[in-house]
Scaffold this active site. Structure first.
Site, short mmCIF file in Angstrom:
data_model
loop_
_atom_site.label_atom_id
_atom_site.label_comp_id
_atom_site.label_asym_id
_atom_site.label_seq_id
_atom_site.Cartn_x
_atom_site.Cartn_y
_atom_site.Cartn_z
N LYS A 37 -0.98 -8.62 4.38
CA LYS A 37 0.40 -9.10 4.44
C LYS A 37 1.32 -8.01 5.00
O LYS A 37 2.09 -8.27 5.92
CB LYS A 37 0.86 -9.53 3.03
CG LYS A 37 0.02 -10.68 2.46
CD LYS A 37 0.50 -11.14 1.10
CE LYS A 37 0.34 -10.12 -0.02
NZ LYS A 37 -1.09 -9.78 -0.28
N THR A 38 1.23 -6.81 4.46
CA THR A 38 2.06 -5.71 4.95
C THR A 38 1.71 -5.38 6.40
O THR A 38 2.59 -5.06 7.20
CB THR A 38 1.86 -4.46 4.06
OG1 THR A 38 2.12 -4.83 2.71
CG2 THR A 38 2.79 -3.33 4.48
N ASP B 210 8.40 -7.05 0.19
CA ASP B 210 7.11 -7.17 -0.48
C ASP B 210 7.38 -7.64 -1.92
O ASP B 210 8.44 -7.38 -2.47
CB ASP B 210 6.43 -5.80 -0.47
CG ASP B 210 4.93 -5.91 -0.72
OD1 ASP B 210 4.42 -7.05 -0.81
OD2 ASP B 210 4.27 -4.87 -0.82
N THR C 209 1.85 -12.45 -3.89
CA THR C 209 0.45 -12.70 -4.22
C THR C 209 0.23 -14.17 -4.55
O THR C 209 -0.88 -14.67 -4.41
CB THR C 209 0.02 -11.83 -5.42
OG1 THR C 209 1.05 -11.90 -6.40
CG2 THR C 209 -0.19 -10.40 -4.99
N ARG D 252 -8.58 -3.77 2.44
CA ARG D 252 -8.17 -2.52 1.77
C ARG D 252 -9.35 -1.92 1.02
O ARG D 252 -9.56 -0.70 1.03
CB ARG D 252 -7.00 -2.75 0.81
CG ARG D 252 -6.66 -1.45 0.05
CD ARG D 252 -5.48 -1.59 -0.88
NE ARG D 252 -4.28 -1.85 -0.13
CZ ARG D 252 -3.37 -2.73 -0.49
NH1 ARG D 252 -3.50 -3.41 -1.61
NH2 ARG D 252 -2.31 -2.93 0.24
P1 ADP Z 1 -1.37 -6.48 1.54
O1 ADP Z 1 0.01 -6.18 2.04
O2 ADP Z 1 -1.77 -7.90 1.72
O3 ADP Z 1 -1.61 -6.00 0.14
P2 ADP Z 1 -2.18 -4.59 3.61
O4 ADP Z 1 -1.57 -5.22 4.80
O5 ADP Z 1 -1.49 -3.40 3.03
O6 ADP Z 1 -2.42 -5.68 2.46
O7 ADP Z 1 -3.70 -4.24 3.99
C1 ADP Z 1 -4.38 -3.15 3.42
C2 ADP Z 1 -5.13 -2.38 4.47
O8 ADP Z 1 -6.20 -3.19 4.95
C3 ADP Z 1 -4.31 -2.03 5.71
O9 ADP Z 1 -3.76 -0.75 5.62
C4 ADP Z 1 -5.31 -2.08 6.83
O10 ADP Z 1 -5.91 -0.81 7.02
C5 ADP Z 1 -6.35 -3.05 6.35
N1 ADP Z 1 -6.22 -4.39 6.97
C6 ADP Z 1 -5.59 -5.46 6.43
N2 ADP Z 1 -5.70 -6.53 7.24
C7 ADP Z 1 -6.40 -6.13 8.32
C8 ADP Z 1 -6.85 -6.79 9.51
N3 ADP Z 1 -6.59 -8.09 9.73
N4 ADP Z 1 -7.57 -6.07 10.41
C9 ADP Z 1 -7.84 -4.78 10.16
N5 ADP Z 1 -7.45 -4.10 9.07
C10 ADP Z 1 -6.73 -4.77 8.15
#
Ligand code: ADP
Length: 334
Positions: free
Chosen positions: A64-65, A109, A158, A217
């Site tokens: 998401k981030t 977020d 979430t 992650r």
């Molecule tokens: P969320 O915000 O959903 O908790 P993040 O966007 O922070 O998750 O993702 C965590 C990590 O996973 C990121 O820093 C990145 O390194 C990796 N990641 C997430 N999605 C992808 C993707 N589609 N392709 C490659 N790496 C990804």
């Protein structure tokens, strides 16, 4: 570059920064979501109009981030980052709204954690790009109406169910991120192994991916650990055997379940006879917050069919007994 990132978030995710994709084209998986967002971004660029508001939901660590940071970068607009938990009152969000440049992105977020007062304050900002600011008190009270530049709100949560319906309805696009396949995670592990300068065989990458609970992650965290293990215990090269040994040592089993996952399942079995049991009772027994179980633990176990949610609570399945190597109780005789 015009890019500026303003953030009120503690840098808990800092570890992720070096492996986070920088552009949409570097993202792996989530193809359906990706393609819809790509069209929206492309249209916004071609028409030179701000992108509509976007809501992203899904378990932690699925991107998401990452989406929220690559989209403004690809659009060449600025990004501000805020956390719903840190915006306690309307005054806390005013600076973000007044600082927002034309076409820029404001990422919130944990948007489900916004208090109602802030949520309601956001409605006219999202809809008409204006806010009403209350000044003074009592007989001197007055409100001033302020016009904002056209920004894009990207919200992450979430669980969409935690968001009020009026809030949900104000997003033009709502996208759900799901767990990644082992193939997709293998590709992420391979790419990130190159970034981290670690020599991983194909079967080594696949082993790490298969033990990452469908979550990029976690794949990154597991890769970093396996790399440390390889450096310390071997010649630095990562093959399947080495990945297994390293992850076994962390208590991550061949399905990727970690000690907390197994503790959750074992509690349902040993304390509650396999269920059904309410999540609060499980949380209480293993001394964890129910939200941690609901957001971090259960989604993957549900997806894998290792737990079932019913109106009467959670219960385990035959697959759970098989995986844990526990004998299911005898069915009561007729
Ligand atoms: P969320 O915000 O959903 O908790 P993040 O966007 O922070 O998750 O993702 C965590 C990590 O996973 C990121 O820093 C990145 O390194 C990796 N990641 C997430 N999605 C992808 C993707 N589609 N392709 C490659 N790496 C990804």
């Amino acid at each position: 570059s015009r890019e500026t990132i303003l953030s009120n978030k503690p840098e808990a995710k800092d570890d992720d920064q070096s492996l986070r994709p920088q552009h949409m084209r570097e993202m792996v998986g989530q193809r359906a979501v990706f393609e819809r967002l790509e069209i929206a971004v492309d249209a916004s660029r071609k028409r030179n109009e701000p992108l509509g508001h976007i809501l992203l939901d899904g378990p932690p660590g699925l991107g998401k981030t990452t989406f929220a940071t690559v989209i403004p970068r690809d659009l060449g607009v600025s990004l501000q980052i805020a956390s719903g938990a840190a915006l306690a009152a309307p005054k806390d969000i005013i600076p973000y709204l007044t600082n927002a440049e034309e076409g820029s992105v404001l990422f919130i977020d944990e948007i489900h954690r916004l208090p109602k007062s802030v949520e309601e304050f956001l409605y006219p900002a999202m809809e008409d790009f204006r806010i009403d600011i209350a000044l003074g008190e009592g007989v001197n009270a007055r409100t001033i109406n302020m016009t904002l530049r056209h920004f894009t709100l990207i919200g992450a949560t979430t669980r969409t169910g935690l968001l009020s319906a009026p809030m949900r309805d104000r997003f033009q696009m709502r996208e759900h991120l799901d767990f990644y396949s082992v193939e997709e995670l293998t590709e992420i592990v391979r790419r990130n192994a190159r970034k981290l300068n670690v020599d991983v065989t194909d079967d080594g990458a696949e082993e790490i991916a298969g033990r990452s609970r469908g979550t990029p992650r976690l794949a990154n965290n597991r890769l970093r650990w396996v790399r440390d293990y390889a450096t310390s215990k071997a010649d630095g090269r990562v093959n399947r055997d080495l990945a297994c040994a390293a992850l076994d040592m962390q208590g991550i089993d061949n399905q990727g379940l970690d000690p907390q996952d197994r503790r959750y399942l074992e509690t349902i079995i040993s304390i509650y006879g396999g269920g059904p049991v309410g999540v609060e009772a499980i949380a209480h027994t293993i001394n964890t917050a129910p939200d941690t179980l609901i957001d971090d633990v259960e989604p993957y176990l549900l997806r894998r069919g290792l737990v079932i949610r019913s109106p009467r609570g959670r219960r385990v399945t035959q697959a759970t007994y098989d995986h844990l190597g526990i004998q299911p109780p005898e069915p009561p005789s007729p």
